[in-house]
Design an enzyme around this catalytic site. Structure first.
Site, PDB file in Angstrom:
ATOM      1  N   ALA A  33     -86.304 -75.506 -32.565  1.00  0.00           N
ATOM      2  CA  ALA A  33     -85.627 -75.540 -31.078  1.00  0.00           C
ATOM      3  C   ALA A  33     -86.846 -76.212 -30.330  1.00  0.00           C
ATOM      4  O   ALA A  33     -86.289 -77.103 -29.255  1.00  0.00           O
ATOM      5  CB  ALA A  33     -85.227 -74.014 -30.805  1.00  0.00           C
ATOM      6  N   GLU A  34     -88.016 -75.816 -30.317  1.00  0.00           N
ATOM      7  CA  GLU A  34     -89.056 -76.401 -29.314  1.00  0.00           C
ATOM      8  C   GLU A  34     -89.357 -77.684 -29.321  1.00  0.00           C
ATOM      9  O   GLU A  34     -89.707 -78.582 -28.087  1.00  0.00           O
ATOM     10  CB  GLU A  34     -90.238 -75.624 -29.376  1.00  0.00           C
ATOM     11  CG  GLU A  34     -89.985 -73.808 -29.197  1.00  0.00           C
ATOM     12  CD  GLU A  34     -89.306 -73.294 -30.369  1.00  0.00           C
ATOM     13  OE1 GLU A  34     -89.378 -73.987 -31.473  1.00  0.00           O
ATOM     14  OE2 GLU A  34     -89.022 -72.190 -30.393  1.00  0.00           O
ATOM     15  N   ASN A  36     -87.078 -79.934 -30.866  1.00  0.00           N
ATOM     16  CA  ASN A  36     -86.025 -80.495 -29.971  1.00  0.00           C
ATOM     17  C   ASN A  36     -85.884 -80.964 -28.617  1.00  0.00           C
ATOM     18  O   ASN A  36     -85.560 -81.769 -28.218  1.00  0.00           O
ATOM     19  CB  ASN A  36     -84.432 -79.564 -30.441  1.00  0.00           C
ATOM     20  CG  ASN A  36     -84.202 -79.504 -31.902  1.00  0.00           C
ATOM     21  OD1 ASN A  36     -84.604 -80.246 -32.727  1.00  0.00           O
ATOM     22  ND2 ASN A  36     -83.559 -78.612 -32.430  1.00  0.00           N
ATOM     23  N   TYR A 104     -86.378 -70.637 -45.028  1.00  0.00           N
ATOM     24  CA  TYR A 104     -87.344 -70.615 -45.922  1.00  0.00           C
ATOM     25  C   TYR A 104     -88.729 -70.518 -44.889  1.00  0.00           C
ATOM     26  O   TYR A 104     -89.311 -71.741 -45.149  1.00  0.00           O
ATOM     27  CB  TYR A 104     -87.353 -71.731 -47.021  1.00  0.00           C
ATOM     28  CG  TYR A 104     -86.038 -71.379 -47.737  1.00  0.00           C
ATOM     29  CD1 TYR A 104     -85.828 -70.686 -48.832  1.00  0.00           C
ATOM     30  CD2 TYR A 104     -84.958 -72.105 -47.173  1.00  0.00           C
ATOM     31  CE1 TYR A 104     -84.707 -70.612 -49.333  1.00  0.00           C
ATOM     32  CE2 TYR A 104     -83.604 -71.990 -47.800  1.00  0.00           C
ATOM     33  CZ  TYR A 104     -83.509 -71.390 -49.023  1.00  0.00           C
ATOM     34  OH  TYR A 104     -82.360 -71.138 -49.540  1.00  0.00           O
ATOM     35  N   ARG A 105     -88.982 -69.490 -44.508  1.00  0.00           N
ATOM     36  CA  ARG A 105     -89.869 -69.830 -43.330  1.00  0.00           C
ATOM     37  C   ARG A 105     -90.983 -68.452 -43.152  1.00  0.00           C
ATOM     38  O   ARG A 105     -91.885 -68.471 -42.642  1.00  0.00           O
ATOM     39  CB  ARG A 105     -89.610 -69.948 -41.949  1.00  0.00           C
ATOM     40  CG  ARG A 105     -88.603 -69.111 -41.444  1.00  0.00           C
ATOM     41  CD  ARG A 105     -87.806 -69.639 -40.143  1.00  0.00           C
ATOM     42  NE  ARG A 105     -88.639 -69.966 -39.107  1.00  0.00           N
ATOM     43  CZ  ARG A 105     -87.921 -70.160 -37.991  1.00  0.00           C
ATOM     44  NH1 ARG A 105     -86.640 -70.080 -37.682  1.00  0.00           N
ATOM     45  NH2 ARG A 105     -88.501 -70.631 -36.962  1.00  0.00           N
ATOM     46  N   ASN A 165     -82.337 -67.745 -27.312  1.00  0.00           N
ATOM     47  CA  ASN A 165     -82.126 -68.413 -28.510  1.00  0.00           C
ATOM     48  C   ASN A 165     -82.503 -67.138 -29.463  1.00  0.00           C
ATOM     49  O   ASN A 165     -83.196 -67.364 -30.418  1.00  0.00           O
ATOM     50  CB  ASN A 165     -83.366 -69.346 -28.817  1.00  0.00           C
ATOM     51  CG  ASN A 165     -82.884 -70.758 -28.892  1.00  0.00           C
ATOM     52  OD1 ASN A 165     -81.799 -70.941 -28.814  1.00  0.00           O
ATOM     53  ND2 ASN A 165     -83.906 -71.735 -28.508  1.00  0.00           N
ATOM     54  N   ARG A 227     -72.368 -71.284 -21.612  1.00  0.00           N
ATOM     55  CA  ARG A 227     -71.004 -70.749 -22.218  1.00  0.00           C
ATOM     56  C   ARG A 227     -70.598 -71.807 -23.235  1.00  0.00           C
ATOM     57  O   ARG A 227     -69.281 -71.862 -23.307  1.00  0.00           O
ATOM     58  CB  ARG A 227     -70.122 -70.490 -21.143  1.00  0.00           C
ATOM     59  CG  ARG A 227     -70.913 -69.442 -20.120  1.00  0.00           C
ATOM     60  CD  ARG A 227     -69.590 -69.381 -19.070  1.00  0.00           C
ATOM     61  NE  ARG A 227     -70.473 -69.225 -17.615  1.00  0.00           N
ATOM     62  CZ  ARG A 227     -70.888 -68.076 -17.492  1.00  0.00           C
ATOM     63  NH1 ARG A 227     -70.978 -67.073 -18.173  1.00  0.00           N
ATOM     64  NH2 ARG A 227     -71.634 -68.179 -16.441  1.00  0.00           N
ATOM     65  N   GLY A 257     -77.874 -76.678 -27.373  1.00  0.00           N
ATOM     66  CA  GLY A 257     -78.769 -75.647 -26.475  1.00  0.00           C
ATOM     67  C   GLY A 257     -80.242 -76.379 -26.046  1.00  0.00           C
ATOM     68  O   GLY A 257     -80.344 -76.337 -24.796  1.00  0.00           O
ATOM     69  N   ASP A 258     -80.752 -76.911 -26.975  1.00  0.00           N
ATOM     70  CA  ASP A 258     -81.900 -77.346 -26.793  1.00  0.00           C
ATOM     71  C   ASP A 258     -81.834 -78.746 -25.995  1.00  0.00           C
ATOM     72  O   ASP A 258     -82.483 -79.005 -25.073  1.00  0.00           O
ATOM     73  CB  ASP A 258     -82.686 -77.915 -28.128  1.00  0.00           C
ATOM     74  CG  ASP A 258     -82.572 -76.304 -29.149  1.00  0.00           C
ATOM     75  OD1 ASP A 258     -82.860 -75.436 -28.609  1.00  0.00           O
ATOM     76  OD2 ASP A 258     -82.598 -76.709 -30.330  1.00  0.00           O
TER      77      ASP A 258
HETATM   78  O1  KDG Z   1     -81.481 -74.744 -31.719  1.00  0.00           O
HETATM   79  C1  KDG Z   1     -81.643 -75.489 -32.990  1.00  0.00           C
HETATM   80  C2  KDG Z   1     -82.399 -74.571 -33.915  1.00  0.00           C
HETATM   81  O2  KDG Z   1     -81.865 -73.702 -34.108  1.00  0.00           O
HETATM   82  C3  KDG Z   1     -82.803 -75.337 -34.968  1.00  0.00           C
HETATM   83  O3  KDG Z   1     -83.483 -76.532 -34.896  1.00  0.00           O
HETATM   84  C4  KDG Z   1     -83.780 -74.787 -36.071  1.00  0.00           C
HETATM   85  O4  KDG Z   1     -85.519 -73.702 -34.565  1.00  0.00           O
HETATM   86  C5  KDG Z   1     -84.567 -73.733 -35.241  1.00  0.00           C
HETATM   87  C6  KDG Z   1     -84.100 -71.972 -35.421  1.00  0.00           C
HETATM   88  O5  KDG Z   1     -85.280 -71.318 -35.599  1.00  0.00           O
HETATM   89  O6  KDG Z   1     -82.971 -71.779 -35.911  1.00  0.00           O
END
Ligand code: KDG
Length: 316
Positions: A33-34, A36, A104-105, A165, A227, A257-258
């Protein structure tokens, strides 16, 4: 100095076109997300950096190479030398408009983020620190790093943006609330989808307008509520402004959203009024929705006006 510093985990991303268990072909990219948001800002011409940890492996090299290619500063990114791998995300477009993501993190390099990784990036002159509620879900050291970064930013007068998020695959809403409430108290710009607002409201039972008013009273400067296809609104001490979502054919909503946040922060950096920030955010969000991939379709500054063309236009 950078205009914006983002902090988080950027992963290798595999995207299956079809069912994973049937062996659908997969395409490799990166996601997070970040990152992005950083890419979205860099495409619009802002100086954006990403801070995080990647493994000393080929996926880590892909992450850094991709960010560099997108003009995102990675001089404060770290290679994990303790053998932790770069995180991985697999996404499957399971049915027409439903996406399923597997992470897978756990134990990844990105999840080993710590305070000392982040603070050196927060130089005076940085204008915005962008955080999300994903990072504190990754580990206690990552949660601490994000808290410390927000506190340092506040000391330096750097605007703190927090996008809630919420990721249900990473933690329960009770755990998220516990970690995000104190973080939200340090944010200037708070971004939440309507159904995430309770995670950062001191009183989760308040109806939305009251929850937003309370957040403003507690010192948030911009409370942005998204929304999805129904648009978004921003509340500041001067009132609430709403925009409808821009009407575009929906191709892939992940990353919207990003992209929206990138547009909003870009407007803030450019000194735009609330309405115009929101308009730019709706535009960048629409680019994400109408193109495939989390960030691949995000607009450059020159591209922004493309959505003002009638549908079906060929520019030649
Ligand atoms: O906002 C999109 C993200 O969901 C994606 O790039 C992956 O960062 C991510 C996550 O943790 O879901």
């Amino acid at each position: 100095p950078l205009d914006v510093v983002t902090v988080g985990e950027t992963m290798a991303a595999l995207r299956a076109t079809g069912s994973v268990r049937l062996g659908a072909p997969m395409q490799l990219s990166v996601a997070g997300a970040e990152a992005n948001v950083a890419i979205g800002l860099a495409r619009l011409g802002h100086r954006a950096g990403w801070v995080g940890r990647v493994g000393d492996d080929e996926f880590g090299a892909l992450v850094l190479r991709t960010l560099r290619a997108e003009q995102v500063d990675v001089s404060h990114a770290h290679l994990d030398t303790d053998g932790r791998p770069t995180g991985l995300l697999a996404r499957e477009d399971r049915i027409a408009d439903l996406v399923r993501v597997a992470y897978y993190r756990a134990g990844s390099a990105g999840s080993a983020l710590r305070t000392a990784d982040v603070l050196p990036a927060l130089n005076p002159g940085v204008r915005i620190l962008h955080l999300t509620g994903i990072t504190p879900a990754l580990s206690s050291s990552a949660a601490e790093a994000v808290r410390a970064a927000a506190a340092r930013a506040a000391e330096l007068g750097i605007i703190v943006c927090l996008d809630v998020n919420y990721r249900a695959r990473l933690w329960s809403s009770a755990e998220a609330r516990q970690a995000l409430l104190p973080l939200a108290r340090m944010a200037d710009v708070l971004v939440a989808s309507a159904d995430e607002l309770h995670l950062v409201s001191e009183d989760p039972s308040l109806p939305e307008p009251d929850a937003v008013a309370a957040l403003l009273a507690q010192g948030r400067s911009d409370v942005v509520i998204t929304r999805g296809g129904d648009g978004a609104s921003v509340s500041t001490v001067r009132g609430t402004v709403s925009v409808p979502a821009r009407k575009v054919p929906v191709v892939d909503v992940v990353g919207a959203g990003d992209a929206f946040v990138a547009g909003y922060l870009s407007g803030l950096l450019d000194g735009l009024e609330v309405e115009d920030r929101l308009h730019r955010a709706a535009t960048t969000g629409a680019f994400a929705v109408t193109t495939r991939g989390d960030w691949e379709g995000l607009p450059t500054r020159r591209d922004l006006v493309l959505l003002d063309q009638p549908a079906g236009t060929t520019l030649r």
